[in-house]
Design an enzyme around this catalytic site. Structure first.
Site, PDB file in Angstrom:
ATOM      1  N   GLY A   1      33.464  44.326 -50.078  1.00  0.00           N
ATOM      2  CA  GLY A   1      33.122  44.956 -51.349  1.00  0.00           C
ATOM      3  C   GLY A   1      31.670  44.732 -51.726  1.00  0.00           C
ATOM      4  N   GLY A   2      31.033  45.778 -52.215  1.00  0.00           N
ATOM      5  CA  GLY A   2      29.687  45.627 -52.747  1.00  0.00           C
ATOM      6  C   GLY A   2      28.563  45.652 -51.734  1.00  0.00           C
TER       7      GLY A   2
ATOM      8  N   GLY B   1      27.722  48.403 -50.096  1.00  0.00           N
ATOM      9  CA  GLY B   1      27.116  49.731 -50.065  1.00  0.00           C
ATOM     10  C   GLY B   1      27.866  50.720 -49.207  1.00  0.00           C
TER      11      GLY B   1
ATOM     12  N   THR C   1      29.963  53.040 -50.258  1.00  0.00           N
ATOM     13  CA  THR C   1      29.956  54.369 -50.846  1.00  0.00           C
ATOM     14  C   THR C   1      28.609  55.046 -50.612  1.00  0.00           C
ATOM     15  OG1 THR C   1      31.479  53.600 -52.497  1.00  0.00           O
ATOM     16  CG2 THR C   1      30.346  55.641 -52.955  1.00  0.00           C
TER      17      THR C   1
ATOM     18  N   ASP D   1      39.253  54.191 -52.029  1.00  0.00           N
ATOM     19  CA  ASP D   1      39.051  52.972 -52.810  1.00  0.00           C
ATOM     20  C   ASP D   1      39.628  53.201 -54.202  1.00  0.00           C
ATOM     21  OD1 ASP D   1      38.139  50.743 -54.042  1.00  0.00           O
ATOM     22  OD2 ASP D   1      36.154  50.821 -53.135  1.00  0.00           O
TER      23      ASP D   1
ATOM     24  N   ASN E   1      22.892  46.614 -44.579  1.00  0.00           N
ATOM     25  CA  ASN E   1      22.354  47.159 -45.817  1.00  0.00           C
ATOM     26  C   ASN E   1      21.594  46.102 -46.596  1.00  0.00           C
ATOM     27  OD1 ASN E   1      22.061  49.348 -47.470  1.00  0.00           O
ATOM     28  ND2 ASN E   1      24.258  49.748 -47.581  1.00  0.00           N
TER      29      ASN E   1
ATOM     30  N   CYS F   1       6.837  36.358 -54.564  1.00  0.00           N
ATOM     31  CA  CYS F   1       8.212  36.278 -55.081  1.00  0.00           C
ATOM     32  C   CYS F   1       8.985  35.292 -54.209  1.00  0.00           C
ATOM     33  CB  CYS F   1       8.858  37.672 -55.038  1.00  0.00           C
ATOM     34  SG  CYS F   1      10.642  37.654 -55.184  1.00  0.00           S
TER      35      CYS F   1
END
Lengths: 219, 338
Positions: free
Chosen positions: B34-35, B37, B39, B62, B267, B278
């Site tokens: 899940g999460g 990417g 989709t 889903d 991804n 950073c």
């Protein structure tokens, strides 16, 4: 040909020892011996052992590998591990089925070789006297009992002889077992030494009793 | 068949071009934790495929539907054209919800409707069969729609595998039921009366017919899923331990089901510019690099596509299109970065 008396005695001794050591122990011993012969199952069993040791090694290595730091190595090990596990399970199931066939064959053969032979002998020699009792040595009803079922009166039948052998084997083995137990037991204080004798006496008495009982059973 | 194309180089090309080139592909699954990417990836892939195929259907299985969100357009149980395309449609199915529809449908109509009550009993009697049956129903529907390529945007990993397992399980169960009914059918009919009416006005032969047709669909689709010419699975992951772990597990399980997979999309890669101060980005980049190295080592026979993490949300047609380009033309990270 050795005397029938000896043959019956040895047969009863074998039956007793098989019962004492246990069928499973003997079967596994025979299985090990069988696998030492150059048979296909021995190869499979060796392979299985080999796979098992490989698997354990792999598992050790996998546990030693950090899955976070060396993921690729770990994942490759894991793939091998899964493959090996599958293989082991497959060989195990085939080996198990072979072993159960082996067990049933051995069980059948053992039954035939012991109880079958005993029955055969008891049937075949049922009319033959094992030996003659001195005349007038026992009352008639005892003579009749000893010659039961079909041996001539005044002699000892093969059935009676078998029972006598069994009883004496039981007695001696019980005595041996308790003697060994006594010898191996840690040295107890002298006070308890006295009552400890009692059980073995009691056992002897019980064996005696069982002997007479088994003879009664013949009736 | 370009899936089998192996470059002379050691590494396979880091794009999904092979999927576009493999015209025989009918079913494409996109899955991962899940999460990560899924989709976005499946939408991008659908956009790219729509350029080279006659018609493409994108289905989300889903329960948390994201297609509507990604395309900023509402999709439902019926397939609908995606705005701005003539050959790309999308639909969202709810594996849990559609059994209710199936039962409801049956109750409303006539004829086969009689099987409704029985179907309902069946659906709740066997665990998992509701999902499987709704899946089968969707497949039947999809098959009749004659799309050239169908892309499944699947639910997170565990769910996916269960979904793919269903055809096998259900096929077995249904084969049993059919065999039983053909054996005992005559006897039952004898008891039930000439037209085989069951207690609530249901009919045994009709129900069996329905189950049988379901089974046929499933076994056909099952065969297609196991054909590497027709079906492939695209694994999406991010370069983090848990995601990689799940991906590895998924790839192994897919191999068990004989489902082909030869593409991995990595991804959300960070590419901080040279001299970026950073700290988080630099630290993360280091970690991602480690896992990228592991991926390259472990999956040397896969097309590994590397996708960057963008500064904006990938939503709407235009952004998806520009994102989808990177599936085909590898993203070139800024020069001089870590």
């Amino acid at each position: 040909m050795p005397s029938l008396l000896i043959i019956v005695f040895i047969l009863q001794l074998t039956i007793h020892s098989v019962n004492t050591f246990g069928v499973a122990t003997i079967n596994s011993l025979l299985w090990t011996l069988f696998n030492m012969l150059p048979v296909p199952t021995s190869k499979a069993a060796a392979e299985q052992n080999d796979l098992k040791s490989q698997f354990l090694e792999l598992r050790k290595e996998m546990n030693a590998t950090s899955s976070q730091d060396e993921f690729a190595k770990w994942a490759k090990l894991r793939r091998q591990h899964d493959k090996l596990l599958e293989q082991i399970e497959k060989t195990k199931s085939t080996l198990d089925s072979t072993k159960s066939t082996f067990d049933s064959v051995v069980n059948g053969l053992r039954w035939l070789g012991l109880n079958g032979v005993r029955m055969l002998l008891q049937f075949w020699f049922q009319k033959q006297p094992m030996f003659w009792l001195p005349k007038g040595w026992a009352p008639y009803y005892a003579e009749w009992l000893l010659s039961f079922p079909r041996a001539p009166v005044g002699s000892v039948s093969i059935q009676s002889w078998s029972i006598a052998c069994m009883a004496i084997i039981l007695l001696v083995s019980d005595a041996l077992v308790s003697a060994v137990g006594l010898a191996l037991a840690p040295k107890a204080p002298s006070k308890t030494a006295e009552p400890r004798k009692a059980p073995s006496e009691e056992k002897a008495a019980r064996a005696e009793e069982s002997r007479s009982q088994s003879e009664k059973k013949e009736l | 068949m370009s899936a089998a194309v192996v470059n002379a180089d050691d590494e396979l090309e880091p794009t999904l071009q092979s999927i576009l080139d493999q015209k025989s592909l009918r079913w494409i699954f996109v899955g991962g934790k899940g999460g990560v990417g899924k989709t976005t990836t499946s939408c991008s892939l659908a956009i790219q495929l729509a350029r080279v195929r006659r018609s493409v259907l994108l289905i989300s299985t889903d329960p948390a539907h994201n297609l509507s969100d990604a395309f900023s357009q509402k999709f439902g149980k019926e397939e609908r054209l995606v705005e701005g395309y003539t050959n790309l449609s999308a639909m969202e199915i709810d594996p849990n919800g559609s059994i209710q529809d199936l039962i409801g449908q049956a109750d409303d109509g006539e004829g086969p409707a009689a099987a409704g009550g029985m179907m309902q009993d069946l659906a709740y009697a066997i665990p998992g069969i509701d999902e499987a049956m709704s899946f089968a129903e969707v497949l039947k529907q999809v098959k009749s729609l004659s799309y050239e390529t169908i892309i499944f945007d699947t639910a997170p990993t565990g769910h996916t595998l269960r979904f793919l397992q269903f055809p096998t399980v259900l096929e077995k169960a249904l084969a049993k039921i059919s065999a039983l009914s053909s054996q005992f059918g005559p006897m039952l009919n004898g008891i039930l009366g000439a037209n085989g009416g069951l207690p609530n006005g249901q009919s045994l032969p009709e129900m069996m017919e329905k189950l049988e047709s379901l089974r046929e669909t499933i076994s056909e689709v099952n065969g297609q899923f196991k054909d590497e010419k027709m079906t492939t699975f695209v694994c999406v992951c991010i370069p983090e331990f848990l995601s990689l772990y799940e991906t590895e597990r998924m790839i192994q399980e897919l191999a068990n089901y004989n489902i082909d997979t030869h593409c991995i999309v990595v991804n959300q890669l960070l590419f901080p510019k040279a001299g970026s101060d950073c700290d988080q980005c630099n630290a993360r980049r280091k970690m991602q690099k480690k896992y990228l190295g592991q991926i390259a080592e472990l999956y040397d026979d896969f097309n590994v596509v590397k996708m960057p993490l963008l500064v904006e949300e990938v939503r709407g047609k235009d952004r998806l299109e520009s994102f989808s380009e990177m599936l085909i033309k590898p993203y070139v990270p800024p020069v001089g970065g870590l």
